[in-house]
Design a protein around this motif. Structure first.
Motif, PDB file in Angstrom:
ATOM      1  N   ASP A  37       0.633  -0.942  -0.031  1.00  0.00           N
ATOM      2  CA  ASP A  37       0.408  -0.077   0.050  1.00  0.00           C
ATOM      3  C   ASP A  37       0.573   1.095  -0.364  1.00  0.00           C
ATOM      4  O   ASP A  37       0.711   2.147  -0.334  1.00  0.00           O
ATOM      5  N   ALA A  38       1.901   1.764   0.944  1.00  0.00           N
ATOM      6  CA  ALA A  38       2.516   2.394   1.076  1.00  0.00           C
ATOM      7  C   ALA A  38       4.113   2.668  -0.546  1.00  0.00           C
ATOM      8  O   ALA A  38       3.796   3.630  -0.701  1.00  0.00           O
ATOM      9  N   LEU A  39       3.933   1.405  -0.994  1.00  0.00           N
ATOM     10  CA  LEU A  39       4.361   2.075  -2.751  1.00  0.00           C
ATOM     11  C   LEU A  39       3.982   1.922  -3.303  1.00  0.00           C
ATOM     12  O   LEU A  39       3.916   2.741  -3.963  1.00  0.00           O
ATOM     13  N   THR A  40       2.043   2.089  -3.437  1.00  0.00           N
ATOM     14  CA  THR A  40       1.534   2.239  -4.581  1.00  0.00           C
ATOM     15  C   THR A  40       1.653   3.792  -4.267  1.00  0.00           C
ATOM     16  O   THR A  40       1.613   4.303  -5.505  1.00  0.00           O
ATOM     17  N   GLY A  77       7.349  -4.868   9.538  1.00  0.00           N
ATOM     18  CA  GLY A  77       6.261  -5.009   8.913  1.00  0.00           C
ATOM     19  C   GLY A  77       4.809  -5.289  10.334  1.00  0.00           C
ATOM     20  O   GLY A  77       3.994  -5.067  10.618  1.00  0.00           O
ATOM     21  N   ALA A  78       5.753  -4.430  11.494  1.00  0.00           N
ATOM     22  CA  ALA A  78       4.515  -3.739  12.182  1.00  0.00           C
ATOM     23  C   ALA A  78       4.036  -2.103  11.970  1.00  0.00           C
ATOM     24  O   ALA A  78       3.045  -2.164  12.201  1.00  0.00           O
ATOM     25  N   GLU A  79       4.815  -0.997  10.932  1.00  0.00           N
ATOM     26  CA  GLU A  79       4.488   0.256  11.253  1.00  0.00           C
ATOM     27  C   GLU A  79       3.157  -0.468   9.833  1.00  0.00           C
ATOM     28  O   GLU A  79       3.206  -0.670   9.197  1.00  0.00           O
ATOM     29  N   PRO A  80       2.448   1.158  10.465  1.00  0.00           N
ATOM     30  CA  PRO A  80       0.865   1.527   9.845  1.00  0.00           C
ATOM     31  C   PRO A  80       1.419   2.093   8.205  1.00  0.00           C
ATOM     32  O   PRO A  80       2.725   2.555   7.765  1.00  0.00           O
ATOM     33  N   VAL A  81       0.425   2.117   6.970  1.00  0.00           N
ATOM     34  CA  VAL A  81       1.476   2.783   5.838  1.00  0.00           C
ATOM     35  C   VAL A  81       1.362   3.978   6.230  1.00  0.00           C
ATOM     36  O   VAL A  81       2.306   4.601   5.968  1.00  0.00           O
ATOM     37  N   GLU A  82       1.136   4.591   6.745  1.00  0.00           N
ATOM     38  CA  GLU A  82       1.286   6.440   7.173  1.00  0.00           C
ATOM     39  C   GLU A  82       3.152   6.398   6.971  1.00  0.00           C
ATOM     40  O   GLU A  82       3.391   7.617   6.682  1.00  0.00           O
ATOM     41  N   GLN A  83       3.336   5.298   8.820  1.00  0.00           N
ATOM     42  CA  GLN A  83       4.349   5.877   8.991  1.00  0.00           C
ATOM     43  C   GLN A  83       5.461   5.095   7.765  1.00  0.00           C
ATOM     44  O   GLN A  83       6.519   5.895   7.603  1.00  0.00           O
ATOM     45  N   LEU A  84       5.441   4.306   7.045  1.00  0.00           N
ATOM     46  CA  LEU A  84       6.211   3.793   6.582  1.00  0.00           C
ATOM     47  C   LEU A  84       6.355   4.837   5.104  1.00  0.00           C
ATOM     48  O   LEU A  84       7.322   5.385   4.407  1.00  0.00           O
ATOM     49  N   ILE A  85       5.444   5.789   4.549  1.00  0.00           N
ATOM     50  CA  ILE A  85       4.907   6.778   3.749  1.00  0.00           C
ATOM     51  C   ILE A  85       6.211   7.782   4.317  1.00  0.00           C
ATOM     52  O   ILE A  85       6.934   8.588   3.193  1.00  0.00           O
ATOM     53  N   LYS A  86       5.782   8.135   4.998  1.00  0.00           N
ATOM     54  CA  LYS A  86       6.479   9.440   5.950  1.00  0.00           C
ATOM     55  C   LYS A  86       7.820   9.182   5.861  1.00  0.00           C
ATOM     56  O   LYS A  86       9.028   9.997   5.143  1.00  0.00           O
TER      57      LYS A  86
END
Length: 186
Positions: free
Chosen positions: A151-154, A176-185
């Motif tokens: 989802d973050a990659l998309t 594997g534990a981070e939410p999508v928002e955190q990965l994007i930031k």
């Protein structure tokens, strides 16, 4: 336009087949990949593309929609006609062609009979954006492992980031534990 045939297989050859639909026999040109994929059963479904020329109406058939889509993309490239596109699809699978285009592998495309260096480069240049969109759509639709990383990659791709750079960054930071928002930031 004839987009699909559902009927009885009358005759099957490596380059063409004859399929009877409601009493009408259609001669259809096929690739070797389609020839291998089609069952020897009597009832078949074939995805088709009708090419209308001044002197003929020619029906091209494919075992899978993806192959028909790749055929449509290939014939949109200047210098590649339906027969050359069929040769390309006989030499490589649609996934192999897409991978060669995305990785800008001129040598792989150039190995195909009738494709020179300039035509191979033109294929890559003309189709890279289209194939990238197709692969992203396929990942979105058919992804059975729809993780936060995906989802973050998309999201990053839709924001205009380079796919390879975004994948590397996400691979580095995703536990594997981070939410999508955190990965994007990050």
């Amino acid at each position: 336009m004839i987009a699909r045939l559902n009927g009885r297989l009358i005759e099957k050859n490596p380059t063409n087949l004859l399929i009877e639909c409601a009493g009408v026999g259609y001669e259809v040109k096929i690739s070797l990949n389609t020839f291998s994929a089609l069952p020897d059963a009597e009832a078949i479904v074939l995805h088709t593309k009708l090419i209308v020329r001044e002197d003929a109406h020619i029906l091209y058939g494919f075992a899978a929609k993806e192959e028909r889509e790749m055929f449509g993309h290939l014939i949109s490239v200047s210098g590649i006609g339906p027969n050359t596109a069929l040769i390309m699809l006989s030499s490589m699978t649609p996934d192999d062609i897409a991978h060669a285009i995305l990785s800008e592998d001129v040598a792989s495309i150039q190995k195909i009979k009738g494709i020179g260096a300039k035509t191979a480069q033109r294929v890559i240049l003309d189709l890279k954006g289209k194939v990238l969109k197709l692969s992203e759509q396929a990942q979105n639709i058919f992804s059975s492992n729809n993780t936060n990383r995906f989802d973050a990659l998309t999201a990053l791709l839709s924001l205009g980031f380079d796919k390879k750079a975004a994948e590397k960054a996400l691979e580095r930071i995703d536990t594997g534990a981070e939410p999508v928002e955190q990965l994007i930031k990050e």
